[in-house]
Design an enzyme around this catalytic site. Structure first.
Site, PDB file in Angstrom:
ATOM      1  N   ASP A  42      63.343 -36.539  12.178  1.00 40.49           N
ATOM      2  CA  ASP A  42      64.622 -37.187  11.870  1.00 40.49           C
ATOM      3  C   ASP A  42      65.731 -36.138  11.776  1.00 40.49           C
ATOM      4  OD1 ASP A  42      63.953 -36.092   9.427  1.00 40.49           O
ATOM      5  OD2 ASP A  42      64.406 -37.895   8.253  1.00 40.49           O
ATOM      6  N   SER A  43      65.368 -34.869  12.030  1.00 41.03           N
ATOM      7  CA  SER A  43      66.389 -33.832  12.221  1.00 41.03           C
ATOM      8  C   SER A  43      67.297 -34.198  13.389  1.00 41.03           C
ATOM      9  CB  SER A  43      65.728 -32.472  12.483  1.00 41.03           C
ATOM     10  OG  SER A  43      64.762 -32.571  13.509  1.00 41.03           O
ATOM     11  N   ASP A  81      58.729 -39.136  12.767  1.00 42.65           N
ATOM     12  CA  ASP A  81      59.201 -39.232  11.387  1.00 42.65           C
ATOM     13  C   ASP A  81      59.571 -40.660  11.024  1.00 42.65           C
ATOM     14  OD1 ASP A  81      59.213 -36.961   9.781  1.00 42.65           O
ATOM     15  OD2 ASP A  81      61.049 -36.161  10.667  1.00 42.65           O
ATOM     16  N   LYS A 109      55.021 -39.447  10.025  1.00 45.08           N
ATOM     17  CA  LYS A 109      55.256 -38.493   8.931  1.00 45.08           C
ATOM     18  C   LYS A 109      56.293 -39.060   7.988  1.00 45.08           C
ATOM     19  CE  LYS A 109      57.746 -34.390   9.514  1.00 45.08           C
ATOM     20  NZ  LYS A 109      58.852 -34.512   8.541  1.00 45.08           N
ATOM     21  N   GLU A 111      58.276 -38.129   3.943  1.00 44.51           N
ATOM     22  CA  GLU A 111      58.473 -37.125   2.901  1.00 44.51           C
ATOM     23  C   GLU A 111      58.062 -37.667   1.536  1.00 44.51           C
ATOM     24  OE1 GLU A 111      62.614 -35.986   3.119  1.00 44.51           O
ATOM     25  OE2 GLU A 111      62.468 -35.498   5.252  1.00 44.51           O
ATOM     26  N   GLU A 178      57.734 -27.411   3.681  1.00 45.14           N
ATOM     27  CA  GLU A 178      59.057 -26.899   4.092  1.00 45.14           C
ATOM     28  C   GLU A 178      59.692 -26.084   2.966  1.00 45.14           C
ATOM     29  OE1 GLU A 178      61.681 -29.739   5.937  1.00 45.14           O
ATOM     30  OE2 GLU A 178      63.361 -28.340   5.949  1.00 45.14           O
TER      31      GLU A 178
HETATM   32  O1  KIV Z   1      62.878 -33.687  10.927  1.00 44.66           O
HETATM   33  C1  KIV Z   1      62.306 -32.633  11.242  1.00 44.66           C
HETATM   34  O2  KIV Z   1      62.579 -32.011  12.267  1.00 44.66           O
HETATM   35  C2  KIV Z   1      61.283 -32.139  10.339  1.00 44.66           C
HETATM   36  C3  KIV Z   1      60.828 -30.725  10.533  1.00 44.66           C
HETATM   37  C4  KIV Z   1      61.880 -29.806  10.067  1.00 44.66           C
HETATM   38  C5  KIV Z   1      59.531 -30.458   9.870  1.00 44.66           C
HETATM   39  O3  KIV Z   1      60.862 -32.825   9.462  1.00 44.66           O
END
Ligand code: KIV
Length: 260
Positions: A42-43, A81, A109, A111, A178
């Site tokens: 989600d970056s 994510d 994934k 958090e 992280e």
């Molecule tokens: O969103 C993302 O790119 C991430 C990585 C930084 C692990 O969660």
């Protein structure tokens, strides 16, 4: 790449490589270079959408980018994510995780730790592979008062260790760590049998992930200490990706200058 391959890598000591991708062209190139995992992070809220944080990313965004990335992959494991507020209850987590799997992800994934016990349990019960994410959690940037190294004092370090053990017991398959001190990441990696993938977490994690736009020098904003531009000294993107893979596999990245 299968989940069992990642677990075998941990056992044999071979480091796992992971880069983020958001479209088919990048995922095809990374896959051809032999990357082990591709993460639709989600970056994308930062590097694709230009947001200040990841909080504006929606399920619709994640599905669109996961579908695109999936088209470029032959071998790598594809993790997607779950965006902000998409896993607030067990039922919501299951429904949204299933949408990402239908879009082409092999693992989702999200958090957080034991507070998401019901979500981890329902995914486990429905055979949806999960990657946890502890330490700095960008979706909690407001609660964490900014992008700061986590687990620096004993109490918060112990909380991360407790959460890692709990996530392993809840059936999590892989764990992203992280921005935590390298010593703490080493302790966590030794304490659990599932692979840890570090970002700003030192060389003793079982693998490393970077945001692809950061490691290619495309992102020109503030760069955290853990980022290395692998395009420097290489003439093309393939060269940079091969250098990243080589440096992770031979454990020269991250060195002390890229760790906390
Ligand atoms: O969103 C993302 O790119 C991430 C990585 C930084 C692990 O969660």
């Amino acid at each position: 790449m299968k989940i069992s391959d990642l677990k075998a890598f941990k056992q044999s000591g071979e480091k796992i490589t992971c880069l983020t991708a958001y479209d088919a062209s990048f995922s095809r190139l990374f896959d051809a270079c032999g990357i082990d995992i591709i993460l639709v992070g989600d970056s994308l809220g930062n590097v694709i959408q230009g947001g200040e944080n990841t909080l504006g990313v929606t399920m619709k965004d994640m599905i669109y980018h996961t579908q695109s990335v999936a088209k470029g992959i032959q071998d790598a494991l594809l993790i997607a994510d779950m965006p902000y507020q998409s896993y607030e209850s067990a039922d919501q987590t299951l429904a949204n995780a299933q949408r990402l799997i239908d879009a082409g992800a092999q693992m989702v994934k999200f958090e957080g730790g034991q507070e998401h016990k019901d979500s981890f349990e329902i995914l486990q019960a429905n055979n949806i592979p999960v990657c946890g994410h502890l330490g700095l959690q960008p979706q909690s940037v407001i609660e964490m008062s900014g992008y700061k190294v986590q687990g620096k004092d004993e109490a918060s370090a112990n909380r991360i260790i407790d959460d890692a053990l709990a996530l392993e017991a809840l059936g999590v398959d892989v764990l992203v760590l992280e921005c935590v001190p390298a010593e703490l990441a080493k302790k966590v990696s030794q304490a659990i049998s599932i692979p840890t993938i570090g970002i700003g977490a030192g060389v003793d994690c079982d693998g490393q992930v970077l945001v692809s736009y950061d490691m290619l020098g495309i992102n020109t904003g503030h760069m955290p200490k853990f980022v290395k531009n692998f395009l420097k000294g290489n003439s093309d993107i393939q060269g940079a990706v091969n250098a990243f893979i080589g440096a992770v596999k031979n454990q020269t990245f991250p060195g002390d200058e890229h760790s906390y």
